[in-house]
Design a protein around this motif. Structure first.
Motif, short mmCIF file in Angstrom:
data_model
loop_
_atom_site.label_atom_id
_atom_site.label_comp_id
_atom_site.label_asym_id
_atom_site.label_seq_id
_atom_site.Cartn_x
_atom_site.Cartn_y
_atom_site.Cartn_z
N LEU A 90 -43.13 -17.79 -26.59
CA LEU A 90 -42.82 -16.44 -27.03
C LEU A 90 -41.94 -15.75 -25.98
O LEU A 90 -40.96 -15.08 -26.30
CB LEU A 90 -44.14 -15.67 -27.22
N ALA A 91 -42.29 -15.98 -24.73
CA ALA A 91 -41.53 -15.37 -23.64
C ALA A 91 -40.08 -15.86 -23.64
O ALA A 91 -39.17 -15.10 -23.34
CB ALA A 91 -42.19 -15.67 -22.30
N ARG A 92 -39.88 -17.14 -24.02
CA ARG A 92 -38.51 -17.69 -24.06
C ARG A 92 -37.66 -16.96 -25.10
O ARG A 92 -36.49 -16.68 -24.86
CB ARG A 92 -38.54 -19.19 -24.39
N ASN A 93 -38.27 -16.66 -26.29
CA ASN A 93 -37.56 -15.88 -27.30
C ASN A 93 -37.07 -14.57 -26.70
O ASN A 93 -35.93 -14.17 -26.89
CB ASN A 93 -38.48 -15.56 -28.48
N TYR A 94 -37.96 -13.89 -25.99
CA TYR A 94 -37.61 -12.58 -25.44
C TYR A 94 -36.59 -12.69 -24.30
O TYR A 94 -35.76 -11.82 -24.13
CB TYR A 94 -38.86 -11.84 -24.99
N ASP A 95 -36.63 -13.80 -23.57
CA ASP A 95 -35.62 -14.01 -22.53
C ASP A 95 -34.25 -14.14 -23.17
O ASP A 95 -33.26 -13.62 -22.66
CB ASP A 95 -35.93 -15.27 -21.70
N ARG A 96 -34.22 -14.86 -24.31
CA ARG A 96 -32.96 -14.99 -25.05
C ARG A 96 -32.49 -13.62 -25.53
O ARG A 96 -31.32 -13.30 -25.50
CB ARG A 96 -33.15 -15.92 -26.25
N LEU A 97 -33.48 -12.81 -26.00
CA LEU A 97 -33.14 -11.46 -26.48
C LEU A 97 -32.52 -10.63 -25.36
O LEU A 97 -31.58 -9.87 -25.60
CB LEU A 97 -34.38 -10.78 -27.07
N ASP A 98 -33.00 -10.79 -24.14
CA ASP A 98 -32.41 -10.08 -22.99
C ASP A 98 -30.91 -10.34 -22.92
O ASP A 98 -30.11 -9.43 -22.75
CB ASP A 98 -33.04 -10.57 -21.67
N VAL A 100 -28.95 -11.49 -25.37
CA VAL A 100 -28.30 -10.94 -26.57
C VAL A 100 -28.06 -9.44 -26.38
O VAL A 100 -26.98 -8.92 -26.69
CB VAL A 100 -29.17 -11.20 -27.82
N LEU A 101 -29.06 -8.74 -25.83
CA LEU A 101 -28.93 -7.29 -25.61
C LEU A 101 -27.85 -6.99 -24.57
O LEU A 101 -27.07 -6.05 -24.73
CB LEU A 101 -30.28 -6.71 -25.16
N MET B 4 -43.85 -10.27 -19.92
CA MET B 4 -44.54 -10.21 -21.19
C MET B 4 -46.05 -10.35 -20.98
O MET B 4 -46.48 -11.10 -20.13
CB MET B 4 -44.04 -11.34 -22.09
N ARG B 18 -43.72 -6.16 -23.89
CA ARG B 18 -42.55 -6.73 -23.18
C ARG B 18 -41.63 -5.58 -22.80
O ARG B 18 -41.42 -4.67 -23.59
CB ARG B 18 -41.83 -7.71 -24.11
N PHE B 20 -37.77 -4.33 -21.66
CA PHE B 20 -36.36 -4.74 -21.76
C PHE B 20 -35.50 -3.77 -20.96
O PHE B 20 -35.81 -2.58 -20.88
CB PHE B 20 -35.90 -4.73 -23.22
N TRP B 40 -31.89 -14.99 -31.34
CA TRP B 40 -32.95 -15.10 -30.33
C TRP B 40 -34.32 -15.54 -30.86
O TRP B 40 -35.11 -16.10 -30.11
CB TRP B 40 -33.08 -13.77 -29.56
#
Lengths: 113, 160
Positions: A90-98, A100-101, B4, B18, B20, B40
């Motif tokens: 799950l954390a990897r998804n959010y790292d990718r989102l970082d 993307v953002l 997270m 989480r 950001f 993502w």
């Protein structure tokens, strides 16, 4: 206590046994309680339990005619590691989102110029 | 970096938080625009999301399909309940494996946190057994990955 790695691996290679361990991570259970969700006969579950016990992943105690099982201390530590692994996915998804953002922000910056 | 957190709450909730660096407007957009979601929300390494339908309005449909590129995969459907731009998304979702899992009610809140965002995702399952099943399934997949990785590491070291 060190257990034979081969025994641990072959014990973990079976999806039903992994599911049994996942169930036991939530607390002690009897053979009957374990057989129910897996739609398997009690003898079939007992065979899986024997493999898990042989690999040192579970321990059983005697309570009247029942022999409830629980995770061995070593297995609990392993379970914690596995739960961490789930968190990591799950954390990897959010790292990718970082990333993307960050890309979105820099594109916005370009448009503003 | 451990940004997270994932914890259970009461009998039926799972709460993920989480932080950001981007502001709430951007993090909110990244949760509702299909083209951004596909970048993502892809899960394990090597997986993709070939289908992403996300009708961001009350009653709007959600459908995400994941593929492992080798013919394997699964999908999720859901509906939006309410949306407050840049602040909050409420929806229900279920996995199809291929039988549908019980509905997971999800509230995602985006709060300003300095220059960035604190996201809190609160899942509510119908009962504790369902939550157990959800966490066990996830755990089983994690175990599979762990088992494969452990085996590979030992092979590489020539010990197994």
């Amino acid at each position: 206590m060190r257990h034979d790695l081969d025994a641990t691996f072959s014990a973990l290679a079976d999806p039903t046994r992994r599911a049994i361990l996942a169930r036991l991570a939530l607390g002690e259970a009897t053979v009957m309680e374990l057989a129910e969700p897996f739609e398997m006969s009690q003898p079939a579950i007992s065979r899986h339990l024997k493999v898990l016990e042989g690999a040192g992943l579970i321990v059983r105690r005697v309570e009247g005619t029942k022999r409830p099982c629980r995770l061995a201390a070593d297995a609990i530590r392993e379970m914690d590691q596995w739960l961490n692994m789930l968190r990591e996915a799950l954390a990897r998804n959010y790292d990718r989102l970082d990333q993307v953002l960050a890309d979105m922000q820099s594109e916005q910056g370009k448009e503003a110029k | 970096m451990s940004k997270m957190t994932l914890r259970t709450e009461g009998d039926t909730h799972v709460v993920v938080t989480r932080r950001f660096a981007a502001p709430p407007e951007a993090v909110y957009r990244a949760h509702i625009e299909p083209e951004i979601i596909k970048k993502w929300m892809v899960g394990p390494e090597g997986w993709t999301m070939p289908v992403c339908i996300n009708e961001a309005k009350p009653g709007g449909k959600i459908r995400y399909e994941w593929s492992d590129g080798k013919g394997g995969g699964f999908y999720l459907t859901g509906e939006f309940i309410s949306l407050e731009p840049s602040r909050r998304i409420v929806h229900v979702e279920r996995m199809h494996l291929p039988d549908p899992t019980p509905d997971n009610h999800v509230e995602t809140v985006f709060e300003p946190d300095g220059q960035g965002t604190l996201m809190t995702m609160r899942m509510t399952l119908p009962d504790s057994d369902t939550r157990t099943a959800m966490l066990s399934t996830g755990m089983e997949q994690g175990m599979e990955a762990s088992y494969a990785r452990l085996e590979e590491t030992l092979k590489a070291e020539g010990r197994y």
